[in-house]
Enzyme design. Structure first.
Site, PDB file in Angstrom:
ATOM      1  CE1 TYR A 150     -14.023  13.643 -16.348  1.00 22.11           C
ATOM      2  CE2 TYR A 150     -12.860  13.401 -14.258  1.00 22.11           C
ATOM      3  CZ  TYR A 150     -13.724  12.901 -15.213  1.00 22.11           C
ATOM      4  OH  TYR A 150     -14.291  11.678 -15.038  1.00 22.11           O
ATOM      5  CG  ASP A 162      -5.514  17.091 -15.682  1.00 25.89           C
ATOM      6  OD1 ASP A 162      -4.939  16.508 -16.620  1.00 25.89           O
ATOM      7  OD2 ASP A 162      -6.533  16.637 -15.126  1.00 25.89           O
ATOM      8  NE  ARG A 183      -2.658   0.607   3.538  1.00 26.13           N
ATOM      9  CZ  ARG A 183      -1.999   1.280   4.493  1.00 26.13           C
ATOM     10  NH1 ARG A 183      -1.607   2.518   4.276  1.00 26.13           N
ATOM     11  NH2 ARG A 183      -1.726   0.714   5.649  1.00 26.13           N
TER      12      ARG A 183
HETATM   13  C1  LIG Z   1      -8.542  15.964 -17.874  1.00 26.66           C
HETATM   14  C2  LIG Z   1      -8.878  14.855 -16.947  1.00 26.66           C
HETATM   15  N1  LIG Z   1      -8.313  14.819 -15.728  1.00 26.66           N
HETATM   16  C3  LIG Z   1      -8.584  13.847 -14.843  1.00 26.66           C
HETATM   17  C4  LIG Z   1      -9.470  12.836 -15.150  1.00 26.66           C
HETATM   18  C5  LIG Z   1      -9.761  11.781 -14.135  1.00 26.66           C
HETATM   19  O1  LIG Z   1      -9.072  10.615 -14.429  1.00 26.66           O
HETATM   20  P1  LIG Z   1      -9.562   9.135 -14.018  1.00 26.66           P
HETATM   21  O2  LIG Z   1     -10.823   8.857 -14.775  1.00 26.66           O
HETATM   22  O3  LIG Z   1      -8.408   8.272 -14.413  1.00 26.66           O
HETATM   23  O4  LIG Z   1      -9.793   9.149 -12.545  1.00 26.66           O
HETATM   24  C6  LIG Z   1     -10.075  12.816 -16.414  1.00 26.66           C
HETATM   25  C7  LIG Z   1     -11.017  11.725 -16.744  1.00 26.66           C
HETATM   26  O5  LIG Z   1     -11.691  11.744 -17.757  1.00 26.66           O
HETATM   27  C8  LIG Z   1      -9.790  13.856 -17.327  1.00 26.66           C
HETATM   28  O6  LIG Z   1     -10.361  13.912 -18.534  1.00 26.66           O
END
Ligand SMILES: Cc1ncc(COP(=O)(O)O)c(C=O)c1O
Length: 386
Positions: A105, A176, A52
């Site tokens: 997102y 991101d 973990r």
């Molecule tokens: C830009 C972006 N960031 C984060 C995520 C979240 O990722 P996960 O679905 O792997 O948790 C997504 C999911 O679609 C995304 O499009």
């Protein structure tokens, strides 16, 4: 050998000390490591005693992604949301403020909103560089969070400007980079503190594994995230790490081809009589085309959004008529996926914000995969004409 070029790093950018000389790093499918008094240490000095906390299967993946993003190291999680949760929880105290964009997102925005119950205040700006920079100056937040290419309207902020504004007020800059990937840009290179990926998307690339990673520039951040990953219990699992590392090896060839196909699809849609508007940063009609060119060069990602003439009814018909492209959520894999944002990724965004951002019921988001683009174009054409 001189330092490796980035496409070579994707394939070979990890140390593999397997005692049997296996070319491919093995999967350590174990919960427990032997402890004879002292725990063994992993290559980065963390205790190797329980899966973990740390598992050597993850290390080649973390090492390669860190190098591709120009970071010190990386921490792999069992989803993109797990990575974001750990980054936010590890770096925010009660009463901290966060600045982000109104478009991102949906689950990320929901997560940031939910932190309100711990006293964390969130301010969202319209995704335009000047607006976000002004908001950062006004709020002087603890953390600034932005996406390199926003989901689903594919806006591109001038990230070096936004990161500089964050640094000027002493904020942590978290980016991101899922949609752009390190093939297009590496935000740590212009001062961001943390880069996050949903590895579910382009890094793994095959629509068969969920995961996430956070890349850090500083040791202190690494230790924080490592501890939070162990506390939250959201470490990436060994088989997922194995698949994701395999995906990363082909990132450059996949993504470059997907970007070219996306451009062909965007150009085709721009001429189509049933399409009202095409949103793709590679088109000169895109409001952020200039910034995208400056940041990314000659590739603009592999997601194309477009609006249909005929509103919701046309959209429903379009999704039902697709024969090759799969209607569904997510993006970044070898199979092309068409998404209805108001029913999935953008559904957590409040309706008045969706309106302001242009996320309407005639909007389709297309993740362009690795099929022959001529087949994708044929499928889109027949579905649009249905
Ligand atoms: C830009 C972006 N960031 C984060 C995520 C979240 O990722 P996960 O679905 O792997 O948790 C997504 C999911 O679609 C995304 O499009």
């Amino acid at each position: 050998m001189r330092s490796m070029r980035r496409a070579t790093v994707a394939v070979r950018g990890y140390g593999n000390k397997d005692p049997y000389g296996s070319l491919i790093p093995p999967i350590y499918q174990t919960a427990i490591f032997r402890m004879e008094g002292e725990a063994l240490k992993s290559d980065r000095g963390f205790d190797l005693k329980y899966s973990r906390e740390e598992n050597p299967t993850l290390r080649p993946l973390e090492e390669v992604v860190a190098k591709l993003e120009g970071g010190l190291d990386a921490v792999a999680f069992n989803s993109g949301m797990a990575a974001l949760s750990a980054v936010f929880l590890s770096s925010l105290d009660a009463d901290a403020s966060v600045v982000t964009t109104a478009e991102a997102y949906g689950a990320t925005l929901r997560l940031l909103d939910s932190l309100g119950k711990f006293g964390i205040r969130l301010r969202k700006g319209f995704p335009e560089t000047e607006v976000v920079v002004e908001l950062i100056k006004e709020v002087r937040p603890r953390l600034v969070f932005v996406e390199t290419i926003t989901n689903p309207m594919l806006r591109v902020l001038d990230l070096p400007e936004v990161v500089k504004a964050a640094k000027d007020v002493g904020a942590l800059a978290v980016v991101d980079n899922t949609f752009a990937t390190p093939v297009l840009t590496a935000p740590l290179s212009y001062g961001a503190d943390v880069v996050v990926h949903s590895t579910t998307k382009y890094l793994a690339g095959h629509n068969d594994v969920v995961g996430g990673v956070a890349v850090v520039a500083a040791r202190e951040r690494l230790e924080d995230l490592w501890i939070w990953r162990a506390m939250l219990g959201n470490i990436m699992q060994p088989f997922e790490a194995f698949l994701t590392l395999r995906g990363v090896k082909t990132l450059f060839v996949r993504f470059e081809r997907q970007c070219r196909s996306a451009m062909a699809v965007a150009e085709f849609l721009s001429e189509h009589s049933k399409v009202k508007e095409v949103i793709y940063p590679g088109l000169s009609s895109h409001p952020h085309h200039g910034v995208a060119k400056k940041l990314f060069g000659d590739k603009f990602g592999a997601v194309v959004s477009f609006k249909l003439k005929g509103g919701r009814e046309a959209a429903v018909k379009f999704f039902k008529s697709l024969r090759l492209i799969t209607p569904g959520p997510s993006l970044g894999g070898v199979e092309s996926i068409a998404t209805y944002p108001i029913a999935s990724a953008a559904s957590p965004i409040p309706e008045e914000n969706r309106k302001m951002l242009g996320i309407t019921e005639d909007l389709v988001r297309l993740s362009v995969g690795l099929e022959d683009p001529a087949d994708l174009i044929e499928d889109l054409d027949q579905a649009l004409r249905s």
